[in-house]
Design a protein around this motif. Sequence first.
Motif, PDB file in Angstrom:
ATOM      1  N   MET A 248       0.923  -0.991  -0.150  1.00 30.01           N
ATOM      2  CA  MET A 248       0.014  -0.052   0.160  1.00 30.01           C
ATOM      3  C   MET A 248       0.987   1.223   0.013  1.00 30.01           C
ATOM      4  O   MET A 248       1.944   1.196   0.730  1.00 30.01           O
ATOM      5  CB  MET A 248      -0.898  -0.057   1.275  1.00 30.01           C
ATOM      6  N   SER A 249       0.498   2.058  -0.746  1.00 29.25           N
ATOM      7  CA  SER A 249       1.208   3.513  -0.920  1.00 29.25           C
ATOM      8  C   SER A 249       1.056   4.345   0.563  1.00 29.25           C
ATOM      9  O   SER A 249       0.179   4.269   1.011  1.00 29.25           O
ATOM     10  CB  SER A 249       0.767   4.382  -2.109  1.00 29.25           C
ATOM     11  N   GLY A 250       2.363   4.988   0.720  1.00 33.49           N
ATOM     12  CA  GLY A 250       2.334   5.958   1.938  1.00 33.49           C
ATOM     13  C   GLY A 250       1.422   7.086   1.729  1.00 33.49           C
ATOM     14  O   GLY A 250       0.995   7.491   0.740  1.00 33.49           O
ATOM     15  N   SER A 251       1.369   7.886   2.704  1.00 31.88           N
ATOM     16  CA  SER A 251       0.711   9.165   2.853  1.00 31.88           C
ATOM     17  C   SER A 251       1.749  10.137   2.383  1.00 31.88           C
ATOM     18  O   SER A 251       3.070  10.138   2.901  1.00 31.88           O
ATOM     19  CB  SER A 251      -0.036   9.702   4.118  1.00 31.88           C
ATOM     20  N   VAL A 252       1.530  11.263   1.595  1.00 32.27           N
ATOM     21  CA  VAL A 252       2.160  12.190   1.366  1.00 32.27           C
ATOM     22  C   VAL A 252       1.773  13.639   1.905  1.00 32.27           C
ATOM     23  O   VAL A 252       0.378  14.171   1.567  1.00 32.27           O
ATOM     24  CB  VAL A 252       2.228  12.407  -0.203  1.00 32.27           C
ATOM     25  N   ILE A 253       2.689  14.530   2.163  1.00 34.31           N
ATOM     26  CA  ILE A 253       2.371  15.965   2.532  1.00 34.31           C
ATOM     27  C   ILE A 253       3.331  16.572   1.668  1.00 34.31           C
ATOM     28  O   ILE A 253       4.666  16.402   1.756  1.00 34.31           O
ATOM     29  CB  ILE A 253       2.542  16.310   4.137  1.00 34.31           C
ATOM     30  N   ALA A 254       2.661  17.553   0.875  1.00 37.03           N
ATOM     31  CA  ALA A 254       3.665  18.284  -0.352  1.00 37.03           C
ATOM     32  C   ALA A 254       3.911  19.503   0.447  1.00 37.03           C
ATOM     33  O   ALA A 254       2.926  20.390   0.605  1.00 37.03           O
ATOM     34  CB  ALA A 254       3.107  18.281  -1.552  1.00 37.03           C
ATOM     35  N   ILE A 255       5.125  20.098   0.511  1.00 35.23           N
ATOM     36  CA  ILE A 255       5.583  21.517   0.743  1.00 35.23           C
ATOM     37  C   ILE A 255       6.314  22.083  -0.437  1.00 35.23           C
ATOM     38  O   ILE A 255       7.496  21.512  -0.736  1.00 35.23           O
ATOM     39  CB  ILE A 255       6.262  21.474   2.002  1.00 35.23           C
ATOM     40  N   ASP A 256       5.720  22.721  -1.078  1.00 39.45           N
ATOM     41  CA  ASP A 256       6.371  23.635  -2.320  1.00 39.45           C
ATOM     42  C   ASP A 256       6.615  25.062  -1.944  1.00 39.45           C
ATOM     43  O   ASP A 256       5.950  25.597  -1.154  1.00 39.45           O
ATOM     44  CB  ASP A 256       5.601  23.494  -3.547  1.00 39.45           C
ATOM     45  N   GLY A 257       7.590  25.683  -2.663  1.00 41.16           N
ATOM     46  CA  GLY A 257       7.712  26.906  -2.509  1.00 41.16           C
ATOM     47  C   GLY A 257       9.040  27.693  -2.871  1.00 41.16           C
ATOM     48  O   GLY A 257       9.874  26.871  -3.363  1.00 41.16           O
TER      49      GLY A 257
END
Length: 251
Positions: A1-10
Motif C-alpha cells: 500500500m502506498s504511503g501518505s504524502v504531505i507536499a511542501i512547495d515554495g
Amino acid sequence: MSGSVIAIDGPAASGKSSTARAVAQALGFQHLDSGALYRGVTLVALREAADRGAAPAPPPGAPAHAHLAGPDPLRVVDAETILRAAEDWGLRLLPDGHGFTAYLQGEPVDAAIRSPKVTAHVSAVSALPVIREWVNIHLRATVRAGMDVVVDGRDIGTVVFPDALLKIFLTASPEARAGRRLVQRGSPTDPGTLAEEATLLAARDRADSTRAVAPLRRADDAIDLDTTNLSFTEQVARIVSLARNRLPGYT
Ligand code: CDP
C-alpha cells in the motif's frame, strides 16, 4: 500500500526543508528532500564536466557571481551522460532515521550539494526533462514502498504527487529568506551581504518559475503559508495541525 504524502512547495530558502523535517518528526513521517536529489545530480554534472576539462571561467567584466557559475557543465555533458554518471557513482538518498541523506560513491554529500557552486548551477540542471523524470521515479518509488513522507520541492503538489493528502505553499519575504539563508550558513548579515544573497535567490526563483517543465507554481488546492512573521515553531505547528485534521485516525 502506498504511503501518505504531505507536499511542501515554495521558492528558494523559504524554509521548506527544515519545516518539512520537523513536521515529519512530529507526525512520525519521513522527510524526503527532492532538492537534495537535484543538487546531487548537479554535483555529478559538475564533477563529470571537470573530468572532461570544461571551458575556463568567464572573462573579466562578466556579471557578479559569474565566478560561481563558472564553466557551464551543460556545455560539455548532456543529460544522459549526467544520469549515467549518477547511476555509476551510486547517487542515492539513504534513510537516516528522520528522513534521507544524499550519498555519492558511498559517502554522505550533505555539505557538497549545498556549496555555492552547486547552488549556482542547480536550476539549469533541474530544468532538463529527463533529469526530472529520473528524480520523480526515485521519489515515487519511496512512497509506493509504503513510506509516509513529507516531501519538499517546487513541483511536488503540482506534478509529482498531485493526490497528496495536504499541500502547503510556503513563502516568506525576500529579505526574510535571504537573512535566514545567511544565518543558516553562518555568514554575516550586513546589508550588502543580504542584498547579494537576495539577488541570488531571486535569480534562482526566476529560473525555477519560468522553465518549460514543472515550473515552481502553487497548486490550485494548496494552502498558502507566509512565514515572514511566524516563528519556526509556529509554522511547524500550523502544518502539523492541518495534517492531523486530514489524517485518518487522528481526529
Ligand atoms: O533549499 P533551497 O530552497 O535553496 O533549494 P532546494 O529545495 O535544495 O532546491 C534546489 C534547486 O533544485 C531549486 O532551485 C530547483 O532548481 C531544483 N528543484 C526543482 O526543480 N524541483 C524540485 N521539486 C526541487 C528542487
